[in-house]
Design an enzyme around this catalytic site. Sequence first.
Site, PDB file in Angstrom:
ATOM      1  N   LYS A 189       0.880  -1.178   0.000  1.00 42.62           N
ATOM      2  CA  LYS A 189       0.000   0.000   0.000  1.00 42.62           C
ATOM      3  C   LYS A 189       0.912   1.220   0.000  1.00 42.62           C
ATOM      4  CE  LYS A 189      -1.875   3.125   1.711  1.00 42.62           C
ATOM      5  NZ  LYS A 189      -1.656   4.511   1.201  1.00 42.62           N
ATOM      6  N   GLU A 265       8.713   1.511  11.223  1.00 39.37           N
ATOM      7  CA  GLU A 265       9.823   2.462  11.017  1.00 39.37           C
ATOM      8  C   GLU A 265       9.180   3.839  10.999  1.00 39.37           C
ATOM      9  OE1 GLU A 265      12.973   1.762  10.737  1.00 39.37           O
ATOM     10  OE2 GLU A 265      13.079  -0.318  10.078  1.00 39.37           O
ATOM     11  N   CYS A 300      13.651  10.731   7.071  1.00 38.16           N
ATOM     12  CA  CYS A 300      13.348  10.379   8.465  1.00 38.16           C
ATOM     13  C   CYS A 300      14.541  10.592   9.382  1.00 38.16           C
ATOM     14  CB  CYS A 300      12.844   8.947   8.547  1.00 38.16           C
ATOM     15  SG  CYS A 300      13.932   7.793   7.708  1.00 38.16           S
ATOM     16  N   GLU A 399       8.477  16.547  14.575  1.00 37.93           N
ATOM     17  CA  GLU A 399       9.097  16.281  13.279  1.00 37.93           C
ATOM     18  C   GLU A 399       8.459  17.214  12.238  1.00 37.93           C
ATOM     19  OE1 GLU A 399       8.205  12.525  11.351  1.00 37.93           O
ATOM     20  OE2 GLU A 399      10.307  12.321  10.794  1.00 37.93           O
TER      21      GLU A 399
HETATM   22  P1  NAD Z   1       2.220   8.792   7.027  1.00 42.89           P
HETATM   23  O1  NAD Z   1       2.298   8.143   8.357  1.00 42.89           O
HETATM   24  O2  NAD Z   1       1.301   9.921   6.851  1.00 42.89           O
HETATM   25  O3  NAD Z   1       1.832   7.723   5.907  1.00 42.89           O
HETATM   26  C1  NAD Z   1       2.559   6.540   5.745  1.00 42.89           C
HETATM   27  C2  NAD Z   1       1.673   5.509   5.108  1.00 42.89           C
HETATM   28  O4  NAD Z   1       0.609   5.201   6.016  1.00 42.89           O
HETATM   29  C3  NAD Z   1       1.010   5.972   3.815  1.00 42.89           C
HETATM   30  O5  NAD Z   1       0.967   4.898   2.910  1.00 42.89           O
HETATM   31  C4  NAD Z   1      -0.380   6.334   4.273  1.00 42.89           C
HETATM   32  O6  NAD Z   1      -1.342   6.234   3.263  1.00 42.89           O
HETATM   33  C5  NAD Z   1      -0.617   5.299   5.346  1.00 42.89           C
HETATM   34  N1  NAD Z   1      -1.655   5.650   6.319  1.00 42.89           N
HETATM   35  C6  NAD Z   1      -2.086   6.884   6.683  1.00 42.89           C
HETATM   36  N2  NAD Z   1      -3.095   6.782   7.588  1.00 42.89           N
HETATM   37  C7  NAD Z   1      -3.301   5.462   7.789  1.00 42.89           C
HETATM   38  C8  NAD Z   1      -4.182   4.718   8.602  1.00 42.89           C
HETATM   39  N3  NAD Z   1      -5.099   5.309   9.393  1.00 42.89           N
HETATM   40  N4  NAD Z   1      -4.107   3.381   8.569  1.00 42.89           N
HETATM   41  C9  NAD Z   1      -3.202   2.750   7.799  1.00 42.89           C
HETATM   42  N5  NAD Z   1      -2.351   3.394   6.983  1.00 42.89           N
HETATM   43  C10 NAD Z   1      -2.403   4.741   6.988  1.00 42.89           C
HETATM   44  O7  NAD Z   1       3.722   9.158   6.665  1.00 42.89           O
HETATM   45  P2  NAD Z   1       4.238   9.923   5.369  1.00 42.89           P
HETATM   46  O8  NAD Z   1       3.801  11.334   5.520  1.00 42.89           O
HETATM   47  O9  NAD Z   1       3.889   9.164   4.153  1.00 42.89           O
HETATM   48  O10 NAD Z   1       5.814   9.790   5.538  1.00 42.89           O
HETATM   49  C11 NAD Z   1       6.536  10.609   6.364  1.00 42.89           C
HETATM   50  C12 NAD Z   1       6.820   9.921   7.674  1.00 42.89           C
HETATM   51  O11 NAD Z   1       7.497   8.692   7.436  1.00 42.89           O
HETATM   52  C13 NAD Z   1       7.738  10.720   8.550  1.00 42.89           C
HETATM   53  O12 NAD Z   1       7.274  10.668   9.869  1.00 42.89           O
HETATM   54  C14 NAD Z   1       9.068  10.007   8.425  1.00 42.89           C
HETATM   55  O13 NAD Z   1       9.938  10.189   9.491  1.00 42.89           O
HETATM   56  C15 NAD Z   1       8.620   8.605   8.296  1.00 42.89           C
HETATM   57  N6  NAD Z   1       9.674   7.780   7.683  1.00 42.89           N
HETATM   58  C16 NAD Z   1      10.352   6.902   8.474  1.00 42.89           C
HETATM   59  C17 NAD Z   1      11.365   6.131   7.936  1.00 42.89           C
HETATM   60  C18 NAD Z   1      12.100   5.133   8.774  1.00 42.89           C
HETATM   61  O14 NAD Z   1      12.708   4.239   8.202  1.00 42.89           O
HETATM   62  N7  NAD Z   1      12.080   5.236  10.079  1.00 42.89           N
HETATM   63  C19 NAD Z   1      11.684   6.247   6.580  1.00 42.89           C
HETATM   64  C20 NAD Z   1      10.967   7.149   5.796  1.00 42.89           C
HETATM   65  C21 NAD Z   1       9.949   7.907   6.371  1.00 42.89           C
END
Ligand code: NAD
Length: 496
Positions: A189, A265, A300, A399
């Site tokens: 997804k 993550e 991240c 963040e």
């Molecule tokens: P997000 O949490 O908004 O979304 C991530 C994913 O979750 C997307 O596919 C989104 O559609 C899905 N999602 C959103 N709401 C959901 C729900 N209620 N149920 C299930 N899935 C849902 O994050 P983002 O804005 O896409 O990415 C940025 C974030 O990702 C930042 O916090 C960043 O630090 C983190 N990140 C972490 C790493 C790591 O390895 N630790 C790497 C890259 C990004």
Amino acid sequence: MTFSTGVAAALKKVTIRTEAFINGEFTPAQSGETLPCISPIDGSEIARLSACDAADVDLAVKAARASFESGLWSKLPPRKRRQIMLNFADMVEAHADELALLETLDMGKPIRNTRNADIPLVVQTIRYYAEAIDKIYDELGPSPHDAVSMIVREPLGVVGAVTPWNFPLLMASWKFAPALVTGNSVVMKPAEQASLTMLRTAELAAEAGIPAGVLNVVPGNGAQAGKAMALHMDVDAVVFTGSTAVGKLIMGYGAQSNLKRIALECGGKSPQIVMEDCPDFDAAAMAAAWAVFYDQGQVCTAGTRLLVQNSVKDEFLAKVAAVAKSLKPGDPLDENTRFGALVDEAQMNTVLGYIEKGGAEGAKLVCGGGRALSDSGGFYVAPTIFDGVDNKMTIAQEEIFGPVISAIGFDDFDDAMRIANDTIYGLAAGIWTSNLNYAHKASRTLRAGNVWVNCWDGSDITTPFGGFKQSGFGRDRSLHALDKYTELKTIWMKLS
Ligand code: NAD
């Protein structure tokens, strides 16, 4: 300045897939609903994505389950699975230019980054796990002479992966590559802001020989498709990369449904510490700037809290500011651009909101601080530095996920350690020092999954990646990642 002709011309060079990829075929969402796919380069709509919901997720999970049960992939001898995965890596490599362009069009990071980093790293990830799979052995336990105990690893079954938009295909590959090589079937997804490369890659995987149903993709909003996946009773694990807030929801969905395995993550607010005995202030300033301005801060591990010893702070910050000022936001499709767009308008507004809050809470703006290139129609924010930040301020605790450095002064080593660890996150941390004692002590004191000494972001597919505290648990990359995709089984055999 307008970039719109660039986007239109680039679109002719890529293959855009917008529907769900289920059981080896592109399929529209059953509801018929679609989502706009906006290029942040100029704000234009470049496609409409199928907006999948629970019904589509269910179809994909059924296809994944059937493929898993068929054994066509899960029971394939490791060497054969390895060969197909190597073919898959070759296919991605052969389409690297196209995928790099697609990624840049979709989420706005500079083409030089997608071409030189994102896509080559995806190829490397698939190859690394492909090569690993016929070189790993199971275990025999130290059993009595009339028994044999075997400790074997078995695939989980159906793995769901929910991934973010910041390194869309790379973060996805950190999930699908180890999940596939261990024999699982997978439902991806991708983030709704950037799904195009994952959809195209699933097609390439099928062409490389991965059987139908083994790698499925359901694009759609997180609250519909992502939630449905995490709540699904026939998904054995959800591996997630994204924000801590959504990671918490995913854990809850796992608990409410079938106790599926969860690995997270999540976000970070990483400290990079510059001691007065830093071995090379110019190198440290360059690294400190790029630690936050690479991919416009949408990383991240971005080193967003810049902790500098007060005795050298003003001089050092001047160097970092010089780098920031030299980075002009530009057209991401231009090969010379090193600083591109943020992923969408909402993210841009979030970042601008934090910048406003930083000022309101008393931080001192050193440079940047506003939107850039608004005439282009795209979503750009200038590299921004705040000085005089207190670690309690919002911009030091939350963040931002944008190009904003919060500089914090400290007096001595212990003070730096205290401030660095004063966060809910624990993804990365770093220190610049010539003192071996400080280097070792900091490495053990900093509560983070990655610690860098006299560098930032040193990493490799061979080393684990993941967080402490609310940055999540479970590790991507390296052979350790395989643990997430397998169950340990003990077989005890009595001999007569
Ligand atoms: P997000 O949490 O908004 O979304 C991530 C994913 O979750 C997307 O596919 C989104 O559609 C899905 N999602 C959103 N709401 C959901 C729900 N209620 N149920 C299930 N899935 C849902 O994050 P983002 O804005 O896409 O990415 C940025 C974030 O990702 C930042 O916090 C960043 O630090 C983190 N990140 C972490 C790493 C790591 O390895 N630790 C790497 C890259 C990004």
